[in-house]
Write an enzyme that holds these catalytic residues in place. Structure first.
Site, PDB file in Angstrom:
ATOM      1  N   ALA A   1       0.863  -1.192   0.000  1.00 37.70           N
ATOM      2  CA  ALA A   1       0.000   0.000   0.000  1.00 37.70           C
ATOM      3  C   ALA A   1       0.894   1.235   0.000  1.00 37.70           C
ATOM      4  O   ALA A   1       1.468   1.608   1.025  1.00 37.70           O
ATOM      5  CB  ALA A   1      -0.917  -0.026   1.222  1.00 37.70           C
TER       6      ALA A   1
ATOM      7  N   GLU B   1       9.015  -2.025   4.111  1.00 38.96           N
ATOM      8  CA  GLU B   1       8.898  -1.877   2.657  1.00 38.96           C
ATOM      9  C   GLU B   1      10.176  -2.242   1.897  1.00 38.96           C
ATOM     10  O   GLU B   1      10.131  -2.958   0.891  1.00 38.96           O
ATOM     11  CB  GLU B   1       8.525  -0.423   2.392  1.00 38.96           C
TER      12      GLU B   1
END
Ligand code: ADP
Length: 266
Positions: A7, A70
């Site tokens: 996301a 991430e």
């Protein structure tokens, strides 16, 4: 089902396996609730989420989900996608042109973030919109393909008029650097959009090539959704990277690296 979700600032990227096959989907970040509804409707599934908006997504999920940093997810995903392309590289640079641009060095399976630049896909959309009023990403990249940067960018050869320049005359001396005051009203959307993409492409490739020297690698793996349906950005990045002595590599489905990496740990 096994689901990896990245996301990000602009887009939500989803990778999932169904009957042994990997599928990819992407949604605008404004539709994050739709993604959560889809996950909530899956029933028995394993989910790992990464990216800057992972906290928002997790807060919308009914079941607990794994969360992942991430950069680690991207690194793992790039490895998987490189393997799928039959590429086995020991050392390479990864430049992720997302909303912003992030640069990583991978050597002997160890990953280090070298830096980045705020010039990225967000700049591409934002500056394009301010200059031309065009809003949709698809329209921006389509119109840009039809434009020329000739009247807007100042090249080294324009400065070294009648003289041999000490570096390639074809290099851009200044993006948007020609004398534009006289022609600003006359410039087309296509020309302006092509020049914005030139600015983004040359900035990310220049910074990447410099970082590659720190990484003992000549291969630069370019990923990120900014390359989706954007042949002009790929062309600018390819030619600038080669001109400056490195080897560009665009990963198939590279924009799903984070989602793939998240899925691969389940
Ligand atoms: P992030 O993880 O930060 O969301 P991405 O790798 O998904 O970054 O890249 C986002 C960029 O991709 C946008 O800034 C834009 O330039 C480009 N892009 C590609 N497709 C779209 C789309 N359908 N809508 C908006 N931006 C898009």
């Amino acid at each position: 089902m096994i689901v990896g979700i990245d996301a990000g600032g602009t887009l939500v990227k989803v990778a999932y396996t169904r009957k042994g096959e990997v599928h990819f989907e992407k949604y605008p970040i404004a539709e994050i609730e739709r993604v959560a509804d889809w996950v909530n409707g899956l029933g028995d599934s394993k989910v790992c989420v990464t990216g800057g908006k992972s906290g928002v997504l997790i807060s919308l999920l009914d079941q607990p989900a794994q969360e992942m940093v991430e950069f680690e997810a991207t690194h793992l995903g790039v490895q998987v996608l490189l393997k799928k392309m039959g590429r086995l590289e020991d050392a390479y640079l990864v430049t992720n042109v997302g909303t912003g641009t992030s640069i990583h060095c991978i050597q002997n399976n160890v990953h280090e973030r070298l830096g980045g630049t705020g010039v990225g896909g967000g700049t591409l959309i934002g500056l394009s919109h301010l200059l031309t009023g065009v809003t949709r990403y698809d329209d921006i990249v389509d119109l840009a393909r039809q434009g020329s940067r000739e009247r807007i960018d100042l090249k080294v050869k324009h400065i070294y008029e009648g003289k041999e320049p000490p570096i390639s005359g074809e290099l851009t001396a200044s993006n948007f650097g020609q004398n534009l005051f006289a022609i600003s009203e006359d410039l087309t959307k296509e020309e302006l959009l092509a020049t914005v993409i030139g600015l983004v492409g040359e900035t990310v490739s220049t910074v990447s090539v410099q970082a590659a020297h720190q990484c003992n690698s000549s291969t630069i793996v370019y990923i990120g959704s900014s390359f989706i349906d954007n042949p002009l950005l790929k062309e600018v990045v390819t030619s600038y990277t080669i001109l400056r002595g490195s080897v560009p590599l665009f990963l198939d489905n590279g924009e799903f690296s984070g989602a793939m990496g998240a899925m691969s740990v389940l």
